[in-house]
Design a protein around this motif. Structure first.
Motif, mmCIF file in Angstrom:
data_model
loop_
_atom_site.group_PDB
_atom_site.id
_atom_site.type_symbol
_atom_site.label_atom_id
_atom_site.label_comp_id
_atom_site.label_asym_id
_atom_site.label_seq_id
_atom_site.Cartn_x
_atom_site.Cartn_y
_atom_site.Cartn_z
ATOM 1 N N LEU A 23 70.764 72.499 56.373
ATOM 2 C CA LEU A 23 69.555 72.403 55.570
ATOM 3 C C LEU A 23 68.310 72.216 56.426
ATOM 4 C CD1 LEU A 23 70.623 70.279 52.477
ATOM 5 C CD2 LEU A 23 70.204 72.726 52.616
ATOM 6 N N THR A 29 71.751 77.851 53.211
ATOM 7 C CA THR A 29 71.720 77.422 51.815
ATOM 8 C C THR A 29 73.067 77.623 51.146
ATOM 9 O OG1 THR A 29 69.387 78.050 51.691
ATOM 10 C CG2 THR A 29 70.536 77.719 49.618
ATOM 11 N N ALA A 64 75.501 74.983 52.103
ATOM 12 C CA ALA A 64 75.228 73.727 51.403
ATOM 13 C C ALA A 64 75.738 73.786 49.964
ATOM 14 C CB ALA A 64 73.728 73.432 51.423
#
Length: 475
Positions: A112, A382, A385
């Motif tokens: 991130l 992303t 995550a």
């Protein structure tokens, strides 16, 4: 090696983090929705809609947006449950630290960090391009060596550095001030999008919707894979957890509310665009919204799009920088990065040290480096995550069923598994060079963790000093 899987006790987050300097709680559900829209709706709404319609799905791109929205909703629901359960800065990093263990938390936090800093730098570079163009329209021409970095034939991208510096100053000033500015920018941006819809719907010809699905379902699904990335960014809302007035209720509202608003806007713009002109007209058109308005006689459409783009990019820089500072703040507070980056200013209650670090990195990247080469890494970070957060929901349902959740993901484990499968599929669609670069980034992150973070982990030190704490860990 077992100590790398040590888990942050939820009690530590819910109780112990109430001690010491605190971030001000200034966000409500409305501000969180604005925060989400601010980062999700950028210039993509003025670009990706027409291009994806022409090259992938035709008018059926509306279905592509619904599919992509559903895919993102699966991950968003997982974020909403964890954010209501663990209302702390750090978003995915904190969730995974609690549910999966320290090394997984670090992995997600490292991913991130890449996402936010690179995204912020890429958005600032786009902002620079728009501002340079607008200035030239009014007769102000900046020297070419001041609007491009050394790798792009110039010396430094000065406008990009200026916007990064201005936003950093705003964030240091205070969270409330930043929220007010972001609310204004988002309202202007949404107003321009709605104005385009109102102007364009008058020129819709239903004959342009035929054929509705020219590329078949393959085109619809290909379009969904393309536009999925237009939804990324709602994870930034979870990073505001410690500055939310009522996180248990407002965080789920902010995450889900922003996703709904964005989906409606994307579908409406796509319907109007493909109704105004035949979808093939948008092939190789970089600014389809401005093009469509010009074709129907609204010649000031270019200026409309430029204003929308500038406000969208400004709010994008603000939210991504805000999120990155809160992420660094959370990681350093746990000792995995130097703890000086978790210091909070007494006057504004903002993490000034982490803001300065992100400002410095942002200026270096957007001012001097070829941002286009690394921008696609944002997508990979992303997606990683999203996958880890979805797995965390399943894990915490098993290990901590007793913890109160003001919002619960329906149909667990089906919805989290769907999020993992869809995100994994999309990751495979990315270019090979992106995957290789991502592996290199992860390897660098693990080197930093094992050489610094593992030894300086505050949780690790506490466990070594008082082994009885082990009994209170998440398991």
């Amino acid at each position: 090696m077992s100590d790398i899987f040590r888990k942050m006790p939820i009690e530590r987050i819910l109780n112990e983090r109430k001690e010491g300097p605190q971030l001000k709680r200034v966000y409500g559900a409305f501000e969180l929705i604005m925060l989400g829209i601010g980062v999700i709706v950028g210039t993509g709404i003025f670009v990706i809609t027409g291009v994806a319609a022409a090259d992938y799905a035709g008018p059926a791109l509306t279905i592509s947006f619904i599919i992509a929205g559903f895919a993102c909703a699966c991950a968003a629901l997982c974020y909403a449950e964890l954010a209501s359960m663990i209302p702390a800065s750090g978003s995915s990093y904190t969730f995974c630290y609690v549910g999966l263990g320290e090394v997984f938390g670090w992995f997600v936090g490292w991913c991130l960090t890449l996402e936010y800093i690179v995204a912020m730098s890429a958005i600032a570079t786009g902002w620079s391009a728009y501002i340079t163009n607008l200035l030239s329209v009014v007769g102000i021409h900046l020297p070419s060596f001041l609007v491009a970095g050394p790798f792009s034939g110039g010396l430094v991208n000065l406008p990009a550095i200026i916007i990064v510096s201005a936003i950093a100053g705003l964030l240091i000033l205070g969270a409330k001030e930043s929220a007010n500015v972001n609310n204004f920018l988002v309202i202007v941006k949404i107003g321009i999008v709605i104005l385009f819809i109102v102007l364009g719907v008058r020129h819709v010809n239903v004959a342009n919707f035929t054929p509705f699905m020219p590329y078949g379902w393959d085109g619809v699904f290909s379009g969904a894979a393309i536009v999925f990335f237009a939804y990324l960014g709602f994870d930034a809302i979870a990073n505001a957890a410690e500055e939310v007035k009522d996180p248990a209720k407002d965080l789920p509202k902010g995450i889900i509310g922003s996703l709904i608003v964005v989906t409606v806007l994307y579908i409406a713009v796509t319907l109007v665009l493909t109704g105004m002109l035949p979808y093939l007209k948008y092939h190789d058109v970089a600014a389809p919204v401005a093009y469509a308005l010009a074709q129907v006689g609204v010649n000031w459409g270019s200026a409309l799009v430029s204003v929308g783009a500038v406000t969208g990019l400004t709010s994008g820089v603000l939210v991504t920088m805000y999120s990155s500072t809160r992420l660094i703040y959370a990681i350093s507070r746990d000792g995995l990065l130097p703890t000086k980056f978790s210091k909070i200013s007494e006057k504004a209650s903002t993490p000034t040290s982490s803001t300065f670090l992100i400002w410095l990195l942002g200026c270096l990247i957007t001012g001097f480096l070829p941002i286009g080469i690394i921008a696609e890494l944002v997508n990979m970070g992303t997606i990683a995550a999203f996958i880890m957060v979805s797995i965390t929901v399943i894990k915490l349902r098993q290990s901590h069923p007793e913890i109160e959740r003001s919002f619960r993901v329906p149909l667990v484990p089906v919805v989290p598994i769907l999020a993992v499968v869809i995100c994994g599929f999309l990751a495979l669609q990315l270019a090979s060079i992106t995957k290789i670069a991502f592996v290199c980034w992860v390897a660098l992150g693990l080197i930093i963790y094992f050489s610094y973070g593992k030894q300086h982990s505050l949780l690790g030190k506490e466990l070594n000093a008082n082994p009885s704490i082990e009994d209170k860990r998440s398991v």
